[in-house]
Motif scaffolding. Structure first.
Motif, PDB file in Angstrom:
ATOM      1  N   LEU A  72       6.037   8.932 -16.183  1.00 33.95           N
ATOM      2  CA  LEU A  72       6.115   8.434 -13.693  1.00 33.95           C
ATOM      3  C   LEU A  72       7.466   7.666 -13.998  1.00 33.95           C
ATOM      4  CD1 LEU A  72       5.599   5.076 -14.117  1.00 33.95           C
ATOM      5  CD2 LEU A  72       3.252   6.134 -14.584  1.00 33.95           C
ATOM      6  N   LEU A  73       7.920   7.604 -12.308  1.00 28.31           N
ATOM      7  CA  LEU A  73       8.193   6.918 -11.766  1.00 28.31           C
ATOM      8  C   LEU A  73       7.547   6.081 -10.790  1.00 28.31           C
ATOM      9  CD1 LEU A  73      11.164   5.881 -10.949  1.00 28.31           C
ATOM     10  CD2 LEU A  73      11.418   8.109  -9.196  1.00 28.31           C
ATOM     11  N   GLU A  74       8.043   4.129 -11.456  1.00 26.51           N
ATOM     12  CA  GLU A  74       7.052   3.614 -10.566  1.00 26.51           C
ATOM     13  C   GLU A  74       8.433   3.189  -9.283  1.00 26.51           C
ATOM     14  OE1 GLU A  74       5.209  -0.447 -11.347  1.00 26.51           O
ATOM     15  OE2 GLU A  74       5.441   0.379 -12.809  1.00 26.51           O
ATOM     16  N   GLU A  75       7.098   3.256  -8.322  1.00 29.07           N
ATOM     17  CA  GLU A  75       7.668   2.403  -7.296  1.00 29.07           C
ATOM     18  C   GLU A  75       9.088   2.292  -6.662  1.00 29.07           C
ATOM     19  OE1 GLU A  75       5.904  -1.952  -7.041  1.00 29.07           O
ATOM     20  OE2 GLU A  75       4.189  -1.212  -6.565  1.00 29.07           O
ATOM     21  N   PRO A  76       9.555   3.703  -6.353  1.00 33.11           N
ATOM     22  CA  PRO A  76      11.042   4.381  -6.061  1.00 33.11           C
ATOM     23  C   PRO A  76      11.249   3.346  -4.899  1.00 33.11           C
ATOM     24  CG  PRO A  76       9.473   6.112  -5.941  1.00 33.11           C
ATOM     25  CD  PRO A  76       9.394   5.241  -6.832  1.00 33.11           C
ATOM     26  N   VAL A  77      10.002   2.911  -4.379  1.00 29.49           N
ATOM     27  CA  VAL A  77      10.561   2.411  -2.493  1.00 29.49           C
ATOM     28  C   VAL A  77       9.711   1.232  -2.527  1.00 29.49           C
ATOM     29  CG1 VAL A  77      11.486   4.744  -1.737  1.00 29.49           C
ATOM     30  CG2 VAL A  77       9.252   4.146  -1.470  1.00 29.49           C
ATOM     31  N   PRO A  78       9.665   0.824  -1.689  1.00 28.70           N
ATOM     32  CA  PRO A  78       9.042  -0.098  -0.916  1.00 28.70           C
ATOM     33  C   PRO A  78       7.410  -0.047  -0.683  1.00 28.70           C
ATOM     34  CG  PRO A  78      11.225  -0.658   0.282  1.00 28.70           C
ATOM     35  CD  PRO A  78      11.012   0.425  -0.636  1.00 28.70           C
ATOM     36  N   PRO A  79       6.524  -0.231  -2.089  1.00 29.21           N
ATOM     37  CA  PRO A  79       5.260   0.584  -1.741  1.00 29.21           C
ATOM     38  C   PRO A  79       4.482  -0.272  -0.846  1.00 29.21           C
ATOM     39  CG  PRO A  79       5.152  -1.365  -3.401  1.00 29.21           C
ATOM     40  CD  PRO A  79       7.033  -1.581  -2.973  1.00 29.21           C
ATOM     41  N   ASN A  80       4.477  -1.041  -0.249  1.00 30.13           N
ATOM     42  CA  ASN A  80       3.531  -1.031   1.449  1.00 30.13           C
ATOM     43  C   ASN A  80       4.477  -0.372   2.558  1.00 30.13           C
ATOM     44  OD1 ASN A  80       6.446  -2.529   1.435  1.00 30.13           O
ATOM     45  ND2 ASN A  80       6.108  -4.354   2.415  1.00 30.13           N
ATOM     46  N   ASN A  81       5.555   0.086   1.600  1.00 28.73           N
ATOM     47  CA  ASN A  81       5.858   1.405   3.466  1.00 28.73           C
ATOM     48  C   ASN A  81       5.353   2.484   2.800  1.00 28.73           C
ATOM     49  OD1 ASN A  81       7.340   3.254   4.453  1.00 28.73           O
ATOM     50  ND2 ASN A  81       9.079   2.306   5.093  1.00 28.73           N
ATOM     51  N   LEU A  82       4.011   2.776   2.681  1.00 30.08           N
ATOM     52  CA  LEU A  82       3.635   4.068   2.320  1.00 30.08           C
ATOM     53  C   LEU A  82       3.797   5.617   2.629  1.00 30.08           C
ATOM     54  CD1 LEU A  82      -0.412   2.676   2.354  1.00 30.08           C
ATOM     55  CD2 LEU A  82       1.477   2.642   0.598  1.00 30.08           C
ATOM     56  N   GLU A  83       4.360   5.113   4.139  1.00 29.06           N
ATOM     57  CA  GLU A  83       5.359   6.753   4.837  1.00 29.06           C
ATOM     58  C   GLU A  83       6.581   6.925   3.560  1.00 29.06           C
ATOM     59  OE1 GLU A  83       7.338   8.236   9.111  1.00 29.06           O
ATOM     60  OE2 GLU A  83       6.167   5.994   9.014  1.00 29.06           O
ATOM     61  N   ALA A 104      11.648   1.257 -11.024  1.00 22.62           N
ATOM     62  CA  ALA A 104      12.721   1.215  -9.943  1.00 22.62           C
ATOM     63  C   ALA A 104      12.358  -0.298  -9.157  1.00 22.62           C
ATOM     64  CB  ALA A 104      12.552   2.102  -9.242  1.00 22.62           C
ATOM     65  N   HIS A 105      10.798  -0.708  -9.292  1.00 21.42           N
ATOM     66  CA  HIS A 105      10.940  -2.654  -7.855  1.00 21.42           C
ATOM     67  C   HIS A 105      10.881  -2.023  -6.839  1.00 21.42           C
ATOM     68  CE1 HIS A 105      10.389  -4.893 -12.287  1.00 21.42           C
ATOM     69  NE2 HIS A 105      11.734  -4.166 -12.617  1.00 21.42           N
ATOM     70  N   GLY A 106      10.232  -0.565  -6.750  1.00 23.67           N
ATOM     71  CA  GLY A 106      10.511  -0.858  -4.781  1.00 23.67           C
ATOM     72  C   GLY A 106      11.711  -1.176  -4.075  1.00 23.67           C
ATOM     73  N   ARG A 107      12.365  -0.661  -5.183  1.00 24.15           N
ATOM     74  CA  ARG A 107      13.492  -1.510  -4.305  1.00 24.15           C
ATOM     75  C   ARG A 107      14.821  -0.424  -3.471  1.00 24.15           C
ATOM     76  NH1 ARG A 107      15.503  -2.446  -9.820  1.00 24.15           N
ATOM     77  NH2 ARG A 107      17.002  -1.226  -9.873  1.00 24.15           N
TER      78      ARG A 107
END
Length: 190
Positions: free
Chosen positions: A135-146, A112-115
């Motif tokens: 798996l589903l990779e980086e569904p949200v921005p990966p630097n936003n760990l919350e 998902a490219h964290g987008r």
């Protein structure tokens, strides 16, 4: 003798780092290998990328014939932050076509490219679960760990991240928050 900082000396004294240094030194000291004199192979022209679900299914079958046992790709087109029902349906048809083409023996890894935002990441995870992806990779921005932890908490699919985390402190926080199921460190980003 090379001068080292205190930090470098700390790492050099670790046994696993020592082993790597010894191997590198052996390679440096080894005789250079002769260069073979042969013509470079001609590359085949690039085939156009798949755009429609049927094309994805056909390419997946070709890949399995070549011995591929896991496939990772992004079926979400140009969607950003949110995804329309029309685009999500097309993405799901794409995943369905690949799953049908390869059966249950091949692992599917959905990128998902964290987008996406959190609600969209959760929605996507719930929708793709029917195809049993690994798996589903980086569904949200990966630097936003919350945000990553929020998606993982409600996801029926394993979540992966870590390509864009750079330090042990970043990873410590990722682990502390239990924000993903699989880590994917990428030293080329560090």
């Amino acid at each position: 003798m090379v001068r080292c900082s205190a930090m470098a000396r700390y790492f050099i004294n670790k046994p696993y780092i020592r082993e790597i240094i010894v191997e590198v030194e052996k390679e440096i000291e080894a005789e250079p290998k002769p260069v073979k004199d042969k013509k470079p192979k001609q590359k085949e022209p690039k085939k156009p990328q798949a755009k429609e679900p049927e094309e994805f299914g056909a390419k997946a079958k070709e890949a399995v014939k070549r011995g591929v046992t896991a496939m990772k790709w992004d079926p979400f087109g140009k969607s950003y932050l949110q995804i329309s029902n029309k685009d999500l349906d097309k993405a799901l048809r794409c995943i369905a076509a690949v799953r049908e083409a390869v059966g249950d023996e091949v692992d599917l890894l959905i990128e998902a490219h964290g987008r996406f935002d959190v609600p969209t990441g959760i929605k996507i995870a719930q929708e793709v679960a029917q195809f049993k992806p690994m798996l589903l990779e980086e569904p949200v921005p990966p630097n936003n760990l919350e945000a990553l932890a929020a998606v993982r908490e409600k996801s029926p699919v394993a979540i992966s991240a870590g390509e864009r985390l750079y330090t042990r402190f970043d990873y410590n926080e990722l682990f502390r928050r239990r924000a993903c199921d699989y880590i994917q460190p990428d030293i080329s980003h560090a």
